[in-house]
Each structure stands twice: as structure tokens, then as C-alpha cells.
Design a protein around this motif. Structure first.
Motif, mmCIF file in Angstrom:
data_model
loop_
_atom_site.group_PDB
_atom_site.id
_atom_site.type_symbol
_atom_site.label_atom_id
_atom_site.label_comp_id
_atom_site.label_asym_id
_atom_site.label_seq_id
_atom_site.Cartn_x
_atom_site.Cartn_y
_atom_site.Cartn_z
ATOM 1 N N ASN A 54 0.828 -1.198 0.000
ATOM 2 C CA ASN A 54 0.000 0.000 0.000
ATOM 3 C C ASN A 54 0.870 1.259 0.000
ATOM 4 O OD1 ASN A 54 -2.582 1.118 -0.078
ATOM 5 N ND2 ASN A 54 -2.854 1.064 2.137
ATOM 6 N N TYR A 57 2.857 1.354 -3.621
ATOM 7 C CA TYR A 57 2.089 1.593 -4.843
ATOM 8 C C TYR A 57 1.020 2.666 -4.733
ATOM 9 C CZ TYR A 57 4.497 -2.451 -6.610
ATOM 10 O OH TYR A 57 5.481 -3.303 -7.018
ATOM 11 N N ARG A 58 0.579 2.978 -3.501
ATOM 12 C CA ARG A 58 -0.461 3.992 -3.351
ATOM 13 C C ARG A 58 -0.009 5.163 -2.479
ATOM 14 N NH1 ARG A 58 -5.113 2.195 -0.731
ATOM 15 N NH2 ARG A 58 -6.215 3.898 -1.704
#
Length: 166
Positions: A54, A57-58
Motif C-alpha cells: 500500500n 504503490y499507493r
């Protein structure tokens, strides 16, 4: 439809995980209007692993329940045939002819804790997260209010069709 699910880290629940996953992904694609044969990868990770994914990538430094990694950007129009014809060679598995939609990563610990928190079965939570994530793979989102409303209605319909309710 092919569901790729590596044998490592598959949790032991009181239901058939593979059959539930395959039925959920298949029903989601069907109801959402994706009528091509497809391939989806499903992996299970720990809280620490999903938190790292998380963050990477985010750019969100927290534990989440599920992440979707689409291989094709269908965008909000979700004009599947048009987009697939533009990306045909990149998006088709040459061995099976199936559209490679992407990867779903779920956190076993979150499935169990959220099922308890929401007062429903682990099977229901698992199927819901797969439904939600599969919709993301084919262009659905919930950032804007109208998108959220559409996606929630679609999820409700799919879960009812699967007869997996709260």
C-alpha cells in the motif's frame, strides 16, 4: 476464466476458497458486462506485507484489506472491446487467449477481523473483497460520488446473485 492462485499462503477457511473465488470473479465479470474470457491472479499476504504494498504503490502508509493491480486501464468509460482491440497483443495471454486483467492481493487477517467487526461470515467478507477488487480491475472506482454509488450498487447486485449475504 482462469484464476491463478499460488499454493503458498492460502488460508484455511471453513469453505472452499478456490471455488468461492472463482465463482465470485466469474459472476462479477459477467454482471459488469465483461464478456471475454479472462485471467486473474489472487494472492494472500500478511498485514505487514499489504501495508508495504500500500505504501509502495499507493503512497498510503497503512494496512488495507485488498489491493487491485489492473494490467489494463479501462478508465471510466469501460469500453472493453475498443480498449482491448488497442492493446490486444499486450493484454492477451498467448497460451490461453484470455485477457489478463491483473492481480488481486488480499490480507487474510483483515478478512477475518472485518468479518467479525461487520457481523457476517468470513466467506461473505472474502467474496465481497474479491467482487470489489475485480470491479477495480475492469475500470470501476469509488473516488467520485457517482462512481461510488454505481460501484456499490453493482457490488450489492453481485453479492445477491451469489447468494452470499450478511
Amino acid at each position: 476464466m482462469t484464476l491463478i492462485m499460488p499454493d503458498d499462503n492460502v488460508p484455511e477457511f471453513d469453505f472452499d476458497i478456490f471455488t468461492t473465488a472463482e465463482n465470485t470473479v466469474r459472476k462479477t465479470l459477467s454482471i459488469a458486462g465483461f464478456d471475454r474470457e479472462a485471467e486473474v491472479s489472487l494472492s494472500f499476504v500478511t498485514k505487514d506485507e499489504i501495508k508495504d504494498l500500500n505504501k509502495t504503490y499507493r503512497e498510503v502508509d497503512s494496512v488495507t484489506d485488498v489491493l487491485s493491480f489492473p494490467l489494463i486501464d479501462f478508465g471510466p468509460s469501460r469500453d472493453y472491446e475498443k480498449i482491448l482491440s488497442l492493446n490486444e497483443t499486450e493484454s492477451i495471454n498467448p497460451d490461453t487467449g484470455e485477457v489478463m486483467l491483473g492481480d488481486i492481493v488480499v490480507c487474510e487477517e483483515k478478512i477475518v477481523s472485518q468479518a467479525a467487526e461487520y457481523g457476517h461470515s468470513v466467506k461473505r467478507e472474502f467474496a465481497f473483497l474479491l467482487c470489489h477488487s475485480t470491479l477495480h480491475l475492469i475500470g470501476f472506482d469509488h473516488i467520485k460520488e457517482d462512481e461510488r454509488t454505481e460501484m456499490e450498487a453493482m457490488q450489492k447486485k453481485i453479492m445477491e446473485e451469489l447468494s452470499i449475504t450478511r
